[in-house]
Design an enzyme around this catalytic site. Structure first.
Site: not given
Ligand code: ARG
Length: 472
Positions: A147, A150, A321, A326
């Site tokens: 991720c 973070r 979010w 993506e």
């Protein structure tokens, strides 16, 4: 933007479990067998390794016995764990409780450790305090080496719903999660934690890879209408009685598939007004709106389990979010997903005859721009890969200042567009597995009557393609 606008809610045509049975029967799933026919479909940031850890991995479905009798610790009559499993749990619990006490300056953990040890020896598990649960969930995010987002790990809102176990109630809580996380567009990172696995009794599970997923209908010719990533989920939903959109649409929201502890899977409709969707427009290309593209505001990953101190929470949906790539580069761009790059390039007047004019690159950039523009215009939180890359390096520095190593997986941290124009590209990272963490569930294997595809290939016969394919 609109709340599920332009979509016929299926609610009028099919029934929700708990309010009468849907057409077709619930399907029994045998959990725990890896099946490429039903891959875990979760994708991008906030994902972690796939290793199984913790005693939970050894918990098998035994005839009842362990029941948390509503909210609170389990009854102390659970079947004993075998020696290694018990030792493993004790070690994981001790490590977590010690971390919790030291990071929160709570003094010596000894008293709590003695209690936890007694609880484990008597019942085969232990019950986290609400504060331990909240800390564990936040640290699981912090430890998610894939991720990039973070920096905000401390801001995760934790909804403790360990007492909720019935499928319709789980679905209702999932809907409340969506509403709270959406927050009118000012998206909040949220996790909802349902009951843990216990010895002799698995917790509930959400089969859907995210709370909101668009159906992927397979046509006779082999093409898919909608999102091909969700073709298996769609087939399962239909087997369970979901009629699907009529006519089948490209953006039909699937029902949530929930498995109550040890029970068959049931589908649950998500009310249209709980799903914020954004129609995609381009700041300059007026024709872009005619592509009728849309996406939902909040990605809530729901097919990973949360491991805290050796206790496994099999249903613990969480969200952050979106980062524009993506949706633009992957969900709408990938040729195995909505595959929009050729369409966009053609509308831009670019030849797609050869790769050498970089039509894919140009189309992808415009699509990412359109996603950013549309979300911002609609007042919905979204970030871009340049901003997030800088923030991630800030996060790493901050972690180092706190004396913590920050695990990171280069192959997931580096964005799928403009990679080398972001600072995260130009360095290596250490990646290692650290709990608390989120892990992908082994994919459910369906019973023979409803098998979703060919039998899983064994390691020995898997093709190079199978072994190297990235599954998001
Ligand atoms: N990549 C996934 C998708 O496109 C979402 C994964 C979680 N992403 C996030 N920003 N928290 O739906």
């Amino acid at each position: 933007m609109g709340l599920n606008q332009g979509r016929t809610p299926p609610g009028s045509r099919w029934r929700i479990p708990g309010h009468g049975r849907p057409r077709g029967d619930a399907v029994s799933l045998e959990l725990g067998r890896e099946s490429p026919a039903f891959p875990s479909l979760h994708a991008c940031p906030v994902a972690a390794g796939e290793t199984e850890t913790g005693f939970g991995a050894n918990v098998t479905v035994l005839p009842a016995g362990w029941s948390p009798a509503g909210y609170g610790p389990p009854a102390l009559d659970g079947p004993a764990l075998d020696g290694p499993a018990l030792d493993g749990l004790l070690v994981s619990a001790e490590q977590f409780i010690t971390l919790y006490h030291s990071e929160n300056q709570l003094g010596s953990p000894d008293r709590r450790l003695r209690r936890v040890r007694r609880e484990i020896e008597a019942s085969g598990t232990y019950w986290h305090t609400p504060a331990e649960l909240a800390f564990g969930a936040r640290v699981a995010w912090r430890n998610s080496s894939r991720c990039i987002g973070r920096l905000y790990w401390r801001n995760l809102r934790v909804r403790d719903r360990r007492g909720v176990t019935a499928a319709p109630d789980i679905a209702a809580e999932a809907v409340t999660h969506l509403r709270e996380a959406t927050n009118g567009g000012r998206i909040r990172p949220v996790i909802t934690v349902f009951a843990p696995d216990g010895p002799g009794r698995p917790g509930p599970r959400i089969l859907s890879s995210q709370l909101v997923r668009y159906a992927g209908y397979e046509t006779a010719g082999g093409a898919v209408i909608g999102d091909p990533a969700n073709a298996d989920l769609t087939r399962l939903a239909r087997d369970l009685g979901w009629p699907g959109g009529w006519p089948a649409g490209r953006f039909d929201i699937l029902p949530l598939l929930v498995q109550e502890s040890g029970a068959p899977v049931t589908p649950h409709e998500i009310p249209a007004d709980a799903v914020l969707e954004i129609t995609i427009e381009h700041p300059e290309f007026r024709w872009f709106a005619d592509l009728w593209l849309r996406w939902y505001a909040v990605p809530v990953i729901s097919d990973m389990y949360l491991d805290i101190g050796g206790v496994r929470y099999p249903a613990a949906p969480f969200n952050g979010w979106y980062m524009c790539t993506e949706i633009g580069s992957r969900d709408l761009g990938d040729s195995g997903r909505y595959g929009q790059l050729p369409v966009i390039a053609a509308r831009m007047g670019l030849s797609t005859a050869s790769d050498r004019n970089l039509w894919k690159d140009k189309a992808m950039t415009e699509l990412n721009l359109a996603v950013l523009h549309s979300f911002s215009n609609a007042g919905v939180t979204i970030t871009d890969h340049h901003t997030e890359a800088v923030r991630f390096l800030q996060h790493m520095e901050r972690e180092e200042r706190h004396g913590r190593a920050c695990p990171a997986d280069w192959t997931w941290i580096v964005p799928p567009a403009a990679s080398s124009a972001t600072p995260v590209f130009h360095r290596y990272y250490q990646d290692f597995d650290q709990t608390p963490n989120f892990y992908r569930h082994p994919a459910p294997a369906l019973g023979p009557a409803l098998a979703l595809g060919p039998a899983p290939a064994s390691q020995g016969t898997a093709s190079c393609h199978d072994l190297h394919q990235r599954i998001d």
